[in-house]
Design an enzyme around this catalytic site. Structure first.
Site, PDB file in Angstrom:
ATOM      1  N   PHE A 235       0.870  -1.184   0.000  1.00 43.92           N
ATOM      2  CA  PHE A 235       0.000   0.000   0.000  1.00 43.92           C
ATOM      3  C   PHE A 235       0.901   1.227   0.000  1.00 43.92           C
ATOM      4  O   PHE A 235       1.815   1.322   0.829  1.00 43.92           O
ATOM      5  CB  PHE A 235      -0.881   0.059   1.257  1.00 43.92           C
ATOM      6  CG  PHE A 235      -1.536   1.421   1.426  1.00 43.92           C
ATOM      7  CD1 PHE A 235      -2.818   1.643   0.976  1.00 43.92           C
ATOM      8  CD2 PHE A 235      -0.842   2.487   2.006  1.00 43.92           C
ATOM      9  CE1 PHE A 235      -3.407   2.910   1.102  1.00 43.92           C
ATOM     10  CE2 PHE A 235      -1.420   3.751   2.132  1.00 43.92           C
ATOM     11  CZ  PHE A 235      -2.705   3.957   1.683  1.00 43.92           C
ATOM     12  N   GLU A 236       0.633   2.133  -0.916  1.00 40.54           N
ATOM     13  CA  GLU A 236       1.315   3.430  -0.885  1.00 40.54           C
ATOM     14  C   GLU A 236       0.401   4.437  -1.554  1.00 40.54           C
ATOM     15  O   GLU A 236      -0.181   4.138  -2.596  1.00 40.54           O
ATOM     16  CB  GLU A 236       2.605   3.416  -1.721  1.00 40.54           C
ATOM     17  CG  GLU A 236       3.781   2.692  -1.147  1.00 40.54           C
ATOM     18  CD  GLU A 236       5.000   2.689  -2.085  1.00 40.54           C
ATOM     19  OE1 GLU A 236       4.824   2.660  -3.313  1.00 40.54           O
ATOM     20  OE2 GLU A 236       6.115   2.734  -1.571  1.00 40.54           O
ATOM     21  N   ILE A 237       0.274   5.605  -0.958  1.00 41.70           N
ATOM     22  CA  ILE A 237      -0.213   6.760  -1.699  1.00 41.70           C
ATOM     23  C   ILE A 237       0.947   7.738  -1.642  1.00 41.70           C
ATOM     24  O   ILE A 237       1.477   7.999  -0.557  1.00 41.70           O
ATOM     25  CB  ILE A 237      -1.484   7.368  -1.073  1.00 41.70           C
ATOM     26  CG1 ILE A 237      -2.629   6.352  -1.102  1.00 41.70           C
ATOM     27  CG2 ILE A 237      -1.896   8.647  -1.832  1.00 41.70           C
ATOM     28  CD1 ILE A 237      -3.906   6.827  -0.413  1.00 41.70           C
TER      29      ILE A 237
END
Ligand code: GDP
Ligand code: MN
Length: 348
Positions: A235-237
């Site tokens: 998960f990365e934003i």
């Protein structure tokens, strides 16, 4: 029905309802997924989750990248599921192969040793290309150059709470460059010399190390040793312009030449994390407590019952990893002088 007005659509009218989208402008942002054709049904699940909890209201684009060509079934199914535009890119061979400065025999020997030691993915070539690609290239793919923000999604993930605001706009409005939901200790055997390579880089490129960084999240002795804490990068934003900056690219190139993507098994998670920890100000890194998330084998389920009820969460709070001894979240809270959420002791 009140009888006086014609409903927007009637079962027989054939008129289609427009999607119930949130009002307001959109950011220059996209979802991005690296996948194989064989990942189709697992990424389909992830997309369905992301759409239901977030993107059906925002309709952001989705870029799919692959070292092979995507087949028609993959494109058909994913295009049907995504409410925004979908784009499909093939990774150039130069970004998914051994650089010429890598000694192939040495790399092969390492894979044999790691296989014997039963290190996860230790004998895999493709996993190494994947980690190197996610570390140094995805944000430079031609399809990604149009965007400023990305949200990385992997196969088989779940989202457990409604997200009712634009997370990309949140990042921009609050001057965030990188974000995470889960953090933990990396397997030492996969990165024995990553910190040495990093220290070499900080010596040769001191201009890229910012003041007020998150070194304390990464090291317990002021940078002498790495404590192996990292943000989980499935998960990365994040901000693509940061990844495309001289600072980040110089760091990636220096790691690439050190050879650890092939002579060890450096993951993109510790690479992104160390970069963010040293080259971003600590308040440019955001913990998305409100994005309830699962990627095997860990769950982030927001602490606090009222929050979970208000956001229609369906995660089991007993499975929350945040305050587990193997999680690095407490360190992040301490570094940033953040108060732990009420009731966290009960979930330890
Ligand atoms: P893990 O989460 O570390 O166990 O690794 P995954 O198997 O989930 O792989 C990480 C990401 O890279 C996922 O989005 C996969 O779909 C993708 N991926 C892994 N290996 C390959 C590969 O050989 N080719 C392509 N195109 N994608 C891959
Ligand atoms: Mn995965």
């Amino acid at each position: 029905q009140n009888g006086s007005e014609k409903p927007a659509t009637s079962p027989n009218g054939g008129a289609k309802l427009p999607p119930a989208t949130a009002s307001g402008d959109r950011m220059n942002a996209t979802f991005v997924t690296l996948a194989r054709n064989s990942d189709l049904w697992e990424i389909a699940k992830s997309i369905r989750n992301v759409e239901d909890r977030f993107n059906r209201k925002f309709n952001y684009d989705w870029v799919f990248l692959n070292d092979d060509d995507f087949n028609d079934e993959f494109k058909k199914v994913t295009t049907a599921l995504v409410s925004g535009k979908t784009k499909y890119g093939k990774i150039p061979t130069e970004h998914w192969s051994f650089p010429d400065f890598i000694d192939q025999d040495r790399a092969a020997k390492v894979r044999e040793e790691m296989k014997e030691k039963k290190i996860i993915y230790g004998d895999s070539i493709s996993y190494r290309h994947m980690c190197r690609y996610e570390s140094g290239f995805f944000f430079r793919h031609p399809l990604m150059l149009d965007y400023e923000w990305y949200w990385r999604v992997e196969p088989s993930i779940e989202l457990y709470c409604d997200i009712n605001y634009d997370t990309f706009k949140f990042m921009a409005d609050n001057k965030k460059k990188y974000s995470f939901v889960l953090s933990l200790y990396e397997y030492v055997d996969t990165i024995p010399t990553l910190w040495d390579a990093t220290k070499n880089f900080t010596k040769t490129h001191p201009q890229h190390i910012v003041k007020d960084n998150s070194l304390k999240f990464l090291s317990d002795d002021d940078g002498e040793n790495y404590n192996h804490c990292h943000f989980w990068s499935n998960f990365e934003i994040g901000n693509l312009d940061w990844l495309r900056s001289d600072a980040y690219i110089d760091y990636f190139n220096s790691l690439d030449h050190a050879g650890g993507f092939f002579y060890e098994r450096w993951g993109d998670a510790p690479v992104h994390s160390v970069a963010a920890g040293l080259m971003l100000k600590k308040d440019e890194i955001h913990f998305f407590n409100d994005i309830a998330y699962y990627h095997v084998p860990f769950t982030h389920c927001p602490t606090g019952e009222q929050y979970r009820l208000d956001h229609k969460c369906h995660c089991n709070p007993k499975e929350n990893f945040d305050w587990n001894g193997y999680s690095c979240l407490s360190r992040y809270f301490e570094l940033n002088n953040m108060a732990k959420p009420e009731g966290y002791e009960k979930e330890q």
